[in-house]
Design a protein around this motif. Structure first.
Motif, mmCIF file in Angstrom:
data_model
loop_
_atom_site.group_PDB
_atom_site.id
_atom_site.type_symbol
_atom_site.label_atom_id
_atom_site.label_comp_id
_atom_site.label_asym_id
_atom_site.label_seq_id
_atom_site.Cartn_x
_atom_site.Cartn_y
_atom_site.Cartn_z
ATOM 1 N N UNK A 218 0.820 -1.210 0.000
ATOM 2 C CA UNK A 218 0.000 0.000 0.000
ATOM 3 C C UNK A 218 0.860 1.269 0.000
ATOM 4 N N UNK A 219 2.186 1.039 -0.007
ATOM 5 C CA UNK A 219 3.084 2.194 -0.028
ATOM 6 C C UNK A 219 3.401 2.736 1.352
ATOM 7 N N UNK A 220 3.199 1.909 2.378
ATOM 8 C CA UNK A 220 3.449 2.359 3.761
ATOM 9 C C UNK A 220 4.443 1.402 4.418
ATOM 10 N N UNK A 221 5.728 1.532 4.148
ATOM 11 C CA UNK A 221 6.686 0.632 4.793
ATOM 12 C C UNK A 221 6.783 0.911 6.293
ATOM 13 N N UNK A 222 6.799 -0.162 7.099
ATOM 14 C CA UNK A 222 6.797 0.012 8.553
ATOM 15 C C UNK A 222 8.147 -0.299 9.189
ATOM 16 N N UNK A 223 8.986 -1.083 8.504
ATOM 17 C CA UNK A 223 10.270 -1.488 9.083
ATOM 18 C C UNK A 223 11.187 -0.294 9.299
ATOM 19 N N UNK A 224 12.098 -0.420 10.295
ATOM 20 C CA UNK A 224 12.995 0.675 10.658
ATOM 21 C C UNK A 224 13.759 1.252 9.458
ATOM 22 N N UNK A 225 14.257 0.333 8.606
ATOM 23 C CA UNK A 225 15.101 0.817 7.501
ATOM 24 C C UNK A 225 14.281 1.521 6.433
ATOM 25 N N UNK A 226 13.091 0.982 6.213
ATOM 26 C CA UNK A 226 12.348 1.462 5.048
ATOM 27 C C UNK A 226 11.326 2.543 5.386
ATOM 28 N N UNK A 227 11.126 2.786 6.668
ATOM 29 C CA UNK A 227 10.061 3.707 7.055
ATOM 30 C C UNK A 227 10.213 5.065 6.365
ATOM 31 N N UNK A 228 9.114 5.745 6.186
ATOM 32 C CA UNK A 228 9.116 7.025 5.497
ATOM 33 C C UNK A 228 9.759 8.087 6.383
ATOM 34 N N UNK A 229 10.663 8.844 5.782
ATOM 35 C CA UNK A 229 11.279 9.931 6.540
ATOM 36 C C UNK A 229 10.257 11.059 6.634
ATOM 37 N N UNK A 230 10.231 11.733 7.736
ATOM 38 C CA UNK A 230 9.367 12.908 7.864
ATOM 39 C C UNK A 230 7.906 12.600 8.112
ATOM 40 N N UNK A 231 7.554 11.331 8.130
ATOM 41 C CA UNK A 231 6.174 10.972 8.435
ATOM 42 C C UNK A 231 6.166 9.826 9.446
#
Lengths: 267, 484, 250
Positions: B115-128
């Motif tokens: 869905x375009x919402x990565x949750x893992x530490x490495x991939x998480x969205x910056x700034x959100x």
């Protein structure tokens, strides 16, 4: 032109193509009337009415202008109804005036049912004390290339209460319709109240419909402009109120009717 | 309680509509049996490990709800909802103990990635910072530690009920009490998860906070509850996104969102709602009955709602502002798009109570195919709200000749120092317009996008940038087959 | 005629005029020029008594019955009745109020104040039509609502018409040239010039020198940051036209 009475209802019949020049005076109080204009007929009517139910049929190309004045004492209540059905290329001009009462209510139903028909529907509430007035309009466009134009204004002094409920319904068949509605209110009394519900329901895509509502007070820039020309504040305010009213009065095309409204508003 | 292995795959009915979020995740779940009674409420409360006061409130709300009638004044029709035929709880099975990202079912994590919402530490969205809610539970919240350093609390509401009971007890239900309406009462009884945010005094939240809601399980209702408190002089921007699988049955989503802004605080709340809307014959889709309300409790507070409503079979939603404090500001910016057989009845309420309060309403409705799109709004100026101002602009656009666009404003002014202006227009997007633009070298999609973008510009510009881009794409996709 | 001393004024808490001094004698035309944001519009609004502007310090004295009188406590209408006139940069639209009715109300308010006889509508109609000829205005226009649906040029001409009707002793023309094409400007300037006498005075506020080719000033002032920073003869306006404002500001 013929007048007849049936079931306590006045029936006014204007034959095809005739254009009586005199203004038709509707009888006062408790009036029920059917006014029927045949094709191409033209007429102007007015009445000071309290409880009333008037039905109007406009056949092809008929033109009709109607002024209704709802006059009640401060403690009186009344309810009036105007129902109009318009055929092809007919023109309706309706003006409703009231200074309110305990509860003065008007219901107006117009079916713009013939191609090219046009409706000009206007009203004015001038309220003071604790009087109340409510205008409900229901304009239904059921044929193509029809027009409706509504302007309702109110001036609310003291603790008065003005209510406007306007509904424009444009049916799927009514392509190229133009419907316009504006409700403007000037609250001058500190405890004055205005409720307005201008509603649009549109089922046809190739139409031009818009509505607007504004509630406000005296425009300070306008006051300043008039003051800068030497007119004192009180006179400036009264000039602006006159202007506010004039704008809607100018919608009345028949001069005698316009004068009549002026008389009812008094000095 | 019962377990349900939901093996249903993507429904074939979905194909022509290209709802790209319509897949189902195959995941082991903990579910409640269908039906609603005190036992179910106790079950939910137990699952969440709630304190006694919360369970009491749920039961009170439930008893109140049983005496209420479903409202039917909105401008749409639907078959009666059987509240006993819904599951009120469904959660992906946890492999281990309490929430840690590693313990979340990898299928769920993959779902959010898709869905375009990565949750893992490495991939998480910056700034959100994202709180991801899957059916009835929050499965992960990112950036929590960074936020904690500033004293910002951002966590699933079920966690806040346990960890910050004083804030919950004070504020939950303070803007939308369970007595408010039928769906709010239902939500108060059975809400499962959602987000909780608290921004301490003077803190400007450095990143967007967001919650992504996903309905996955079949026959399940989602009853999200969100509470955002902006303490004195703080600022927060919050985003909400939603999707659901394609199914032939209607599913109920009855959320409650409460915002509280204290003195000089500002909350900006943006939504892009893209729940499954049903197929082109109106089969299936989410019933979206939502109560969203913000209270500007302190002076100079500001609450701004922006919504892009593009999904759901039915949307019933009026994000509102109670402008209690003096000099407070309420804003509502909305784009609602309906196509196929969708119905949206949406708008806002601006209640002016404090002096010098201001509100702005910009609503853009786009309807196509056989859909119904209504703006419904209330502007109320109380006698004490001296010098209040409101401006409303409600425009509708019709695409084709089988849809409807309606505008139902209600304006009540009870003093003589306030000014209210309301304007509404209708226009259309026609095949000729598109042809004209095409003849100037734009392709059809670009032409539609240009017209829609122009129409919605005032609303899109209030969205955070990434959301704005997504919103435009979403509308383009929805309208692709509608313009003649 | 007009003497402004150490005038400080603000609007919504912003200080705009910061110690402005200006003195105008009967028979003189002064030009006030300045870049955008220098305080030109505030200046005219303050002198006219706009309620949104606050005078924080200083005096604005107008000669009334041979006496220099501080007008800052006076309402805008009282100032107008004492012979002060402002031609607005943006004349306000007043729907529903016919121009003729407005002008007569204004004219009679001034007459009443000076103990002169008021004019009835018929006499006033003749009076106003004569004035309109000077400004080459269409007869129909006096039946229309004040400034409503007027073009930019018509609005400006209407301002000058009002000036002709009220015959003020002290007039400020606030950017009367803005939004006018050359032909309209010539007509407006001609109207203004016919109203120039030994007994009255004018201040012409403008951004450009252009208007001053047609309304010749005796004295030119440069307003910058709420103060008059330079005063000179008509040549100063030409110098500004050629060199801009920058050389004055440094």
């Amino acid at each position: 032109m013929t007048y007849e009475s049936a079931d306590n209802r006045l029936i006014i019949h204007i034959p095809r193509g005739t254009k009586p020049t005199d203004v038709i005076r509707l009888p006062d109080h408790g009036a029920a009337a059917l006014i029927h204009l045949e094709a191409g007929a033209e007429a102007v009517a007015t009445g000071v009415l309290s409880n009333s139910a008037i039905e109007v049929i406009l056949e092809d190309g008929a033109k009709f202008e109607l002024l209704r004045v709802a006059e009640e004492g401060p403690g009186g209540s009344c309810e009036s109804t105007l129902t109009v059905r318009q055929s092809r290329d007919s023109v309706l001009r309706s003006f409703y005036l009231t200074r309110g009462g305990r509860m003065v209510k008007d219901n107006l139903y117009v079916t713009v049912n013939g191609e090219g028909a046009a409706s000009f529907i206007n009203g004015l509430h001038v309220l003071s004390g604790d009087s109340q007035a409510e205008s409900r309009t229901h304009i239904e466009h059921t044929a193509p290339s029809t027009t409706s134009h509504q302007l309702y204004k109110s001036i609310v002094r003291d603790k008065a209460h003005s209510i406007f409920f306007g509904r424009i319904l444009v049916r799927r068949e009514a392509q190229l319709t133009q419907a316009y509605q504006l409700n403007k209110n000037l609250i001058l009394g500190p405890e004055g109240r205005v409720n307005t519900k201008p509603q649009l329901e549109i089922f046809a895509d190739d139409v031009k419909c818009s509505h607007g509502a504004a509630i406000g007070q005296m425009d300070e820039d306008q006051i300043f402009y008039l003051q800068a020309r030497g007119i004192d504040r009180e006179a400036a305010a009264s000039l602006l109120v006159q202007g506010f009213i004039q704008d809607v009065l100018s919608q009345i095309s028949h001069t005698a009717l316009r004068a009549e409204v002026g008389r009812h508003l008094g000095p | 309680m019962a377990e349900d292995d939901d093996k249903q795959k993507k429904s074939p009915a979905a194909a022509p509509d290209a709802y790209k979020y319509g897949f189902v995740t195959d995941v082991e779940t903990d579910t409640a049996p269908k039906g609603l009674n005190e036992g179910i409420i106790t079950f939910i409360s137990d699952k969440k490990g709630e304190p006694v006061f919360m369970r009491q409130r749920r039961l009170e709300a439930f008893h109140h709800w049983r005496g209420m009638k479903e409202p039917h004044w909105a401008n749409f029709h639907y078959d009666p909802i059987d509240y006993q035929d819904i599951r009120y709880y469904s959660a992906p099975r946890k492999k281990g103990g309490l929430s840690s990202m590693e313990e979340v079912d990898q299928e769920v994590v993959k779902t959010f990635e898709k869905l375009g919402i990565p949750l893992g530490e490495q991939k998480r969205l910056a700034g959100v910072a994202v709180d991801a809610v899957f059916d009835s539970v929050s499965v992960g919240t990112t950036h929590q530690k960074d936020l904690e350093k500033l004293g910002i609390i951002f966590c699933p509401i079920s966690e806040a009920v346990r960890t910050h009971p004083h804030l919950i007890e004070k504020y939950l239900g303070s803007v939308v009490p369970y007595t408010d309406n039928f769906f709010a009462a239902l939500n108060a009884a059975v809400f499962t998860d959602g987000s909780f945010c608290y921004i301490p005094p003077g803190v400007r939240c450095p990143m967007e906070l967001s919650t992504y809601f996903r309905i996955n399980a079949k026959d399940t209702g989602q009853f999200e509850r969100t509470l955002i408190i902006a303490d004195k002089g703080s600022y927060v921007s919050y985003l909400e996104g939603c999707t659901a699988p394609v199914r032939d049955e209607n599913q109920l989503h009855a959320a409650v969102v409460e915002l509280i802004a204290l003195d000089n605080a500002e909350i900006k709340y943006s939504t892009v709602q893209n729940w499954y809307a049903g197929d082109k014959n109106g089969k299936g889709g989410i019933y979206n009955f939502v109560t969203k309300r913000g209270k500007c409790a302190g002076h100079h507070a500001k609450i701004s709602w922006t919504q892009v409503e593009a999904g759901s079979a039915i949307t019933w939603k009026y994000p509102s502002c109670i402008l209690m404090g003096d000099h407070t500001v309420g804003e509502f910016y909305s784009v609602a798009l309906t196509n196929n057989c969708m119905a949206a009845d949406t708008g806002t309420k601006m209640i002016h109570i404090g002096k010098n309060t201001r509100s702005t309403i910009i609503s853009k409705g786009i309807s196509s195919d056989r859909s119904h799109n209504s703006y419904r709004g209330l502007v109320k100026i109380m006698p004490g709200a001296r010098n209040a101002r409101n401006f409303s602009q409600c425009d509708s656009m019709l695409v084709g000749n089988n849809c409807s666009a309606n505008t139902f404003p209600d304006i009540q002014v009870h003093n003589n120092s306030s000014t209210v202006e309301h304007e509404a227009t209708t226009s259309r997007i026609s095949a000729e317009q598109i042809f004209y633009l095409q003849s100037r070298g734009l392709n059809k999609e670009e032409a539609v996008a240009l017209v829609i973008n122009g129409f919605c510009k005032e609303v899109f510009k209030t969205l955070p940038l990434e959301f704005a881009v997504e919103a435009v794409r979403l509308l383009e996709m929805k309208l692709e087959n509608s313009v003649g | 005629m007009l003497k402004i001393t150490d005038l400080y004024a603000s609007v919504a808490g912003n200080h705009i005029l910061k110690g402005l001094n200006l003195s105008v004698n009967a028979g003189e035309v002064h030009a006030v020029m300045g870049p955008n944001g220098s305080g030109k519009s505030t200046f005219s609004k303050v002198i006219a008594g706009h309620p949104q502007y606050t005078v924080d310090n200083g005096k604005v004295e107008l000669e009334i019955n041979g006496q220099m009188t501080d007008i800052t406590p006076m309402t805008p209408d009282a100032r107008a009745r004492e012979g002060f006139f402002l031609a607005f940069q943006y004349p306000v639209e007043i729907p529903g109020v016919p121009t003729s009715e407005f002008l007569r109300a204004s004219y009679n308010a001034v007459c009443r104040h000076h103990g002169l006889e008021e004019m009835d509508p018929i006499d006033f109609d003749g009076f106003i039509r004569a004035k309109m000829k000077i400004l080459q205005m269409d007869d129909k226009y006096i039946d229309r609502a004040v400034n409503v649906d007027f073009s930019g040029g018509e609005k400006k001409r209407n301002e000058i018409l009002q000036m002709a009707v009220l015959n003020p002793r002290m007039a400020i023309l606030d950017e009367t040239d803005s939004g006018l094409d050359v032909d309209s400007m010539k007509i407006v300037a001609h109207g203004v010039n016919t109203l120039r006498t030994k007994r009255n005075a004018m201040i012409v506020i403008t951004h450009y020198q252009r208007l001053l080719n047609y309304i010749k000033p005796d004295i030119v002032h440069i307003l910058y940051d709420g103060r008059i920073i330079k005063t000179g003869g008509p040549d100063l306006a030409l110098e500004v036209e050629n060199k801009g404002y920058d050389w004055l500001i440094k």
